[in-house]
Design a protein around this motif. Structure first.
Motif, PDB file in Angstrom:
ATOM      1  N   ALA A 446       0.829  -1.209   0.000  1.00  0.00           N
ATOM      2  CA  ALA A 446       0.000   0.000   0.000  1.00  0.00           C
ATOM      3  C   ALA A 446       0.854   1.246   0.000  1.00  0.00           C
ATOM      4  O   ALA A 446       2.019   1.230   0.405  1.00  0.00           O
ATOM      5  CB  ALA A 446      -0.934  -0.005   1.210  1.00  0.00           C
ATOM      6  N   ASP A 447       0.179   2.360  -0.461  1.00  0.00           N
ATOM      7  CA  ASP A 447       0.808   3.662  -0.352  1.00  0.00           C
ATOM      8  C   ASP A 447       0.823   4.072   1.115  1.00  0.00           C
ATOM      9  O   ASP A 447      -0.170   3.901   1.830  1.00  0.00           O
ATOM     10  CB  ASP A 447       0.033   4.680  -1.189  1.00  0.00           C
ATOM     11  N   CYS A 448       1.927   4.584   1.581  1.00  0.00           N
ATOM     12  CA  CYS A 448       2.073   4.850   3.015  1.00  0.00           C
ATOM     13  C   CYS A 448       1.114   5.955   3.477  1.00  0.00           C
ATOM     14  O   CYS A 448       0.555   5.872   4.575  1.00  0.00           O
ATOM     15  CB  CYS A 448       3.521   5.242   3.316  1.00  0.00           C
ATOM     16  N   LYS A 449       0.904   6.956   2.660  1.00  0.00           N
ATOM     17  CA  LYS A 449       0.063   8.077   3.088  1.00  0.00           C
ATOM     18  C   LYS A 449      -1.412   7.693   3.105  1.00  0.00           C
ATOM     19  O   LYS A 449      -2.133   7.944   4.072  1.00  0.00           O
ATOM     20  CB  LYS A 449       0.282   9.272   2.167  1.00  0.00           C
ATOM     21  N   THR A 450      -1.897   7.071   2.037  1.00  0.00           N
ATOM     22  CA  THR A 450      -3.337   6.811   1.883  1.00  0.00           C
ATOM     23  C   THR A 450      -3.727   5.393   2.246  1.00  0.00           C
ATOM     24  O   THR A 450      -4.921   5.102   2.344  1.00  0.00           O
ATOM     25  CB  THR A 450      -3.734   7.084   0.429  1.00  0.00           C
ATOM     26  N   ARG A 451      -2.734   4.494   2.388  1.00  0.00           N
ATOM     27  CA  ARG A 451      -2.967   3.074   2.622  1.00  0.00           C
ATOM     28  C   ARG A 451      -3.744   2.440   1.459  1.00  0.00           C
ATOM     29  O   ARG A 451      -4.338   1.374   1.601  1.00  0.00           O
ATOM     30  CB  ARG A 451      -3.719   2.843   3.924  1.00  0.00           C
ATOM     31  N   ARG A 452      -3.721   3.061   0.318  1.00  0.00           N
ATOM     32  CA  ARG A 452      -4.383   2.493  -0.855  1.00  0.00           C
ATOM     33  C   ARG A 452      -3.510   1.383  -1.427  1.00  0.00           C
ATOM     34  O   ARG A 452      -2.308   1.533  -1.574  1.00  0.00           O
ATOM     35  CB  ARG A 452      -4.597   3.591  -1.901  1.00  0.00           C
ATOM     36  N   HIS A 639       3.416   2.363  11.555  1.00  0.00           N
ATOM     37  CA  HIS A 639       2.974   3.083  10.361  1.00  0.00           C
ATOM     38  C   HIS A 639       3.136   4.578  10.545  1.00  0.00           C
ATOM     39  O   HIS A 639       3.573   5.302   9.625  1.00  0.00           O
ATOM     40  CB  HIS A 639       1.520   2.731  10.049  1.00  0.00           C
ATOM     41  N   LEU A 643       5.375   7.009   8.295  1.00  0.00           N
ATOM     42  CA  LEU A 643       4.756   8.134   7.614  1.00  0.00           C
ATOM     43  C   LEU A 643       5.485   9.431   7.943  1.00  0.00           C
ATOM     44  O   LEU A 643       5.724  10.276   7.074  1.00  0.00           O
ATOM     45  CB  LEU A 643       3.277   8.227   8.006  1.00  0.00           C
ATOM     46  N   ASP A 648       7.616   5.721   1.454  1.00  0.00           N
ATOM     47  CA  ASP A 648       6.722   5.773   0.296  1.00  0.00           C
ATOM     48  C   ASP A 648       5.661   4.677   0.329  1.00  0.00           C
ATOM     49  O   ASP A 648       4.485   4.936   0.057  1.00  0.00           O
ATOM     50  CB  ASP A 648       7.545   5.650  -0.991  1.00  0.00           C
ATOM     51  N   GLN A 649       6.064   3.445   0.634  1.00  0.00           N
ATOM     52  CA  GLN A 649       5.136   2.311   0.584  1.00  0.00           C
ATOM     53  C   GLN A 649       5.352   1.427   1.800  1.00  0.00           C
ATOM     54  O   GLN A 649       6.460   1.383   2.361  1.00  0.00           O
ATOM     55  CB  GLN A 649       5.344   1.506  -0.707  1.00  0.00           C
TER      56      GLN A 649
END
Length: 666
Positions: A446-452, A639, A643, A648-649
C-alpha cells in the motif's frame, strides 16, 4: 710472475753466454800465443845450434882444418830448411807481435844471407872468413835482438791474457754465484707466488666445492674480482652455488606447498587427511571440527579478492591461536577449515576449544568481522574412519548454518535423520507443482500516506499432504540445492501472471527471484516471453532480489536484470541493510526501489539503532530518488513513524496478510 722469471733467466743466460764466449776467446788466443812462444823458443834453440855449428866449422877452417863439402852442404840445407819454417799463422797473433815477427823474419833473412856468404867464402880460403865474419856476427846480433823482442812481446801478451783469463774466470764464478742466488730467489718467489695466487685459491675453490657437495650454503669467494682463469672459475662456481641454493630453495618451497596452503600457511587437505588417518589408527580420542567462514563470498566479491584473502589469513591465524599445540589446523579449500583436536584427559568434547575460539573471534578488532560456523564430530563416539567422521562433522556444520550461523553444533543422530528427511522432501518437491501442492499467496503493498493498495507480492506456499505446510525458507533452499528452482519458478510465474490479469490495471505484481534463478543466462528472455504471452505489461512487474545476486556470477545476474529493466520491469532490492555492502550494491546496479527488511521495522519501538537505520535508509532513498518500501508493518505506531519519516510504501499484517488466490478460467 712466470714471465718475469723466464725473462730474468733468459737475461742471465745471455750475459753468461757472452761472458763464456769472451772467456773462450781469451783462452783460444792464449793458446795461440803459447804455441807461438813455444815455436819461437824451439826456433831460437835451432838457430843457436845452427850458429854454433857454423862457428865450429869456420874456426876449424881458420885453424887449417879441412871441412868436407858434404858438411857445408848439410849446413846450408839445414839453414835453408830451418829459416824456411814460417811457424804459426801470424794473423791470429796480436798486431804488435805480428809487427815484431815480420821484423824478425827480415833479420832471419839477413842472417841467412850472411851465413850463406860466410860458408861460401870458407870453402875457398880462410881469408874470406875474416872478411865475412863481421857481417855474419852483426846479422846474428840483430837477429838475436829481434828474437828477444818477439819473445818479450809473446811473454807480455801471454802474461796479460793469463791475468785476463783469470779475471774473466773469477767474474764468471761471481756471475754464476749471483745467477744461482737470483735464480734461487726467483724460484722461491715463484713458489710463494704460486702458493698465494694459484694453490691457495685452488684450495679455496676445492673447499667451496666440497661444501656444496655436502649441501652447505655457498660462501662468497674472494676470487670473483680477479681477471684471470681462476677469477672466471670462481664466478662460475659462485653462479653454480647460487643456482644450487636457488634450486634447494625452490625444492623446499615445493615441499612446503605440497603440505601447506599457500595463502594461510596452514596444513592442506593432503596433510589433514594423513594426520586424521594416523590419529584414528593410533586410537587417539579426537574431535574433528569442520569450520566455514560465514559470509566470505559476500566479502570477497563486493570488497575485492585482496580483502577476501586478508580475511582468510586472519581467520587462519585466529584458528591457530585457539587450537592446542598438538592440534592440526588445516584449510580444506575456499572458506572451509578444519581442526583435528586431541582431547586431553577429562575432556569429553571440544567445548573448551569452541569457547576459546569464539572468545578470540569476539575480541578480534579487524574489519570485516570474522564469523565461524562450526560442526563437531567425536572419535570414537561418532566414527572410527576418517570419511565417516568428516561426514558427521559436515552434517553438524550444516545444522550450525541452518540455526543462524556463527555458532557450533555437535553431531547427533537426529541430524542424520534431518538430512534424510531433506533428501525425501527434495524427492517430494519434484512433482509437487503437478500435484497442485504448490500455490501462491499474495500480500498487498500500500501507499504509506493513503494506505491504498497499489499492488501485491506473490509468495510461494507448499502444503504437503502428510507433513502439512512447509516453510518457504525450507523448501526454497531445498529447491535451490537440488536444481528444482528454475522449474518451480516458471510454474509459479505462470500462475502469478494468470491471477494478476484479474487485478485492477494500476496494480503491480511483485515476484521474488533467487540468485540461482538469475544465474541462468536465458532467464530474462524466458520471463519476458511469458509476460507478453499472458498479456501483461512488463511495467506492472516488479522483481525483488537480494544483494546476493550481485555476488555470485555477477555478470550473468546483472545481464538478466538489465534485460528485464530495459523491457520496463522494475528491479527492487529486498532485505536492504542485512548484507555486507548494500550501499556498494546500489552503486553497482540502478535499482528502482528499496525494501527495508522487516527486522529493522519491528525493532523501531525498542532501544537500539533500528530507528536510525530506517531513517537513514529513507533519507538515502530520497537522495537517490528511489522509492522506499517498509515490510513487516504490523502496528499503527510503526505506520505513524514511517509516515513521519517519509516512507513511500508499506507492507505487512497491518495492511493485509498473505492470502491464497485462484486463477480464473479464461
Amino acid at each position: 710472475m712466470l714471465s718475469i722469471v723466464l725473462l730474468v733467466f733468459l737475461g742471465l743466460s745471455g750475459v753468461g753466454l757472452l761472458l763464456d764466449k769472451t772467456l773462450l776467446g781469451m783462452v783460444e788466443s792464449t793458446r795461440r800465443i803459447t804455441t807461438a812462444l813455444a815455436w819461437h823458443d824451439e826456433r831460437s834453440a835451432d838457430l843457436s845450434a845452427l850458429r854454433i855449428a857454423i862457428g865450429d866449422q869456420t874456426r876449424r877452417v881458420e885453424k887449417g882444418g879441412i871441412v868436407p863439402e858434404s858438411r857445408w852442404q848439410a849446413l846450408e840445407h839445414e839453414s835453408a830448411s830451418r829459416l824456411a819454417d814460417s811457424g804459426p799463422h801470424e794473423g791470429a797473433l796480436p798486431t804488435d807481435v805480428q809487427h815484431a815477427m815480420v821484423d824478425m823474419r827480415r833479420e832471419e833473412q839477413r842472417f841467412a844471407e850472411a851465413a850463406a856468404i860466410l860458408m861460401r867464402g870458407a870453402r875457398r880460403n880462410d881469408g874470406a872468413i875474416k872478411r865475412d865474419m863481421p857481417r855474419f856476427v852483426a846479422a846474428l846480433h840483430d837477429l838475436e835482438q829481434q828474437r828477444f823482442q818477439v819473445h818479450q812481446q809473446l811473454v807480455k801478451q801471454l802474461n796479460w791474457r793469463s791475468r785476463l783469463v783469470e779475471a774473466l774466470a773469477r767474474r764468471a764464478l761471481v756471475q754464476m754465484a749471483v745467477a744461482v742466488a737470483i735464480f734461487v730467489m726467483l724460484v722461491t718467489l715463484l713458489f710463494v707466488w704460486l702458493r698465494m695466487r694459484i694453490m691457495r685459491p685452488l684450495m679455496t675453490i676445492v673447499t667451496a666445492v666440497r661444501a656444496m657437495n655436502a649441501g652447505e650454503a655457498p660462501t662468497p669467494l674472494p676470487l670473483i674480482g680477479r681477471r684471470d682463469e681462476l677469477g672466471e672459475l670462481a664466478v662460475a662456481l659462485d653462479a653454480l652455488g647460487h643456482a644450487a641454493e636457488e634450486r634447494e630453495r625452490i625444492q623446499r618451497q615445493v615441499e612446503y606447498l605440497a603440505h601447506h596452503d599457500s595463502l594461510t600457511g596452514l596444513a592442506n587437505r593432503l596433510v589433514f587427511a594423513d594426520a586424521l588417518s594416523m590419529a584414528l589408527r593410533a586410537g587417539h580420542r579426537i574431535a574433528l571440527l569442520a569450520i566455514d567462514l560465514d559470509g566470505f563470498k559476500g566479502v570477497n566479491d563486493t570488497l575485492g579478492h585482496a580483502t577476501g584473502d586478508m580475511l582468510l589469513k586472519r581467520a587462519g591465524a585466529l584458528l591457530v591461536q585457539a587450537a592446542g599445540e598438538q592440534d592440526v589446523v588445516a584449510r580444506i579449500g575456499g572458506d572451509e577449515f578444519a581442526i583435528i583436536h586431541h582431547l586431553p584427559p577429562g575432556e569429553s568434547d571440544a567445548g573448551a576449544l569452541v569457547d576459546r575460539l569464539f572468545a578470540i573471534v569476539a575480541a578480534d578488532p579487524g574489519s570485516p568481522a570474522i564469523r565461524f560456523s562450526v560442526g563437531i564430530a567425536l572419535s570414537p563416539r561418532h566414527g572410527l574412519e576418517g570419511d565417516e567422521l568428516q561426514a558427521c562433522a559436515d552434517i553438524a556444520l550444516y545444522r550450525a548454518k541452518a540455526d543462524g550461523r556463527h555458532r557450533a553444533r555437535h553431531y547427533d543422530a537426529a541430524m542424520d535423520e534431518e538430512r534424510r528427511q531433506r533428501h525425501w522432501l527434495a524427492h517430494e518437491l519434484c512433482d509437487s507443482a503437478l500435484r497442485g501442492e504448490l500455490r501462491l499467496a499474495f500480500q498487498p503493498i500500500a501507499d504509506c500516506k493513503t494506505r491504498r493498495i497499489i499492488g501485491q507480492e506473490a509468495l510461494a506456499r507448499w502444503t504437503h499432504p502428510v507433513l502439512g505446510p512447509i516453510k518457504p525458507d525450507v523448501f526454497i533452499a531445498i529447491a535451490e540445492e537440488n536444481g528444482l528452482i528454475l522449474e518451480i519458478g516458471e510454474h509459479l510465474l505462470i500462475e502469478a501472471l494468470m491471477i494478476a490479469r484479474c487485478w485492477p490495471p494500476d496494480w503491480m505484481l511483485a515476484i521474488n527471484l533467487s540468485p540461482v534463478q538469475l544465474r541462468d543466462p536465458g532467464l530474462a528472455t524466458d520471463m519476458l516471453k511469458l509476460i507478453r504471452a499472458h498479456g501483461m505489461d512488463p511495467r506492472r512487474i516488479e522483481v525483488e532480489v537480494t544483494e546476493g545476486v550481485l555476488i555470485e556470477q555477477r555478470e550473468t545476474a546483472t545481464a538478466n536484470l538489465l534485460r528485464l529493466r530495459e523491457a520496463g520491469v522494475r528491479i527492487v532490492m529486498d532485505d536492504f541493510g542485512t548484507g555486507y555492502s548494500s550501499l556498494s550494491s546500489l552503486q553497482q546496479f540502478p535499482f528502482d526501489k528499496i525494501k527495508i527488511d522487516r527486522s529493522f521495522v519491528s525493532a523501531m519501538d525498542e532501544k537500539g539503532p533500528a530507528l536510525s537505520i530506517v531513517r537513514a535508509s529513507i533519507g538515502l532513498g530520497r537522495s537517490l530518488n528511489i522509492p522506499i518500501v517498509a515490510e513487516g508493518v504490523e502496528t499503527e505506531a510503526q505506520h505513524a513513524t514511517l509516515l513521519e519519516l517519509g516512507c513511500d510504501q508499506v507492507q505487512g499484517y497491518l495492511i493485509g496478510r498473505p492470502t491464497l488466490q485462484q486463477a480464473r478460467a479464461a
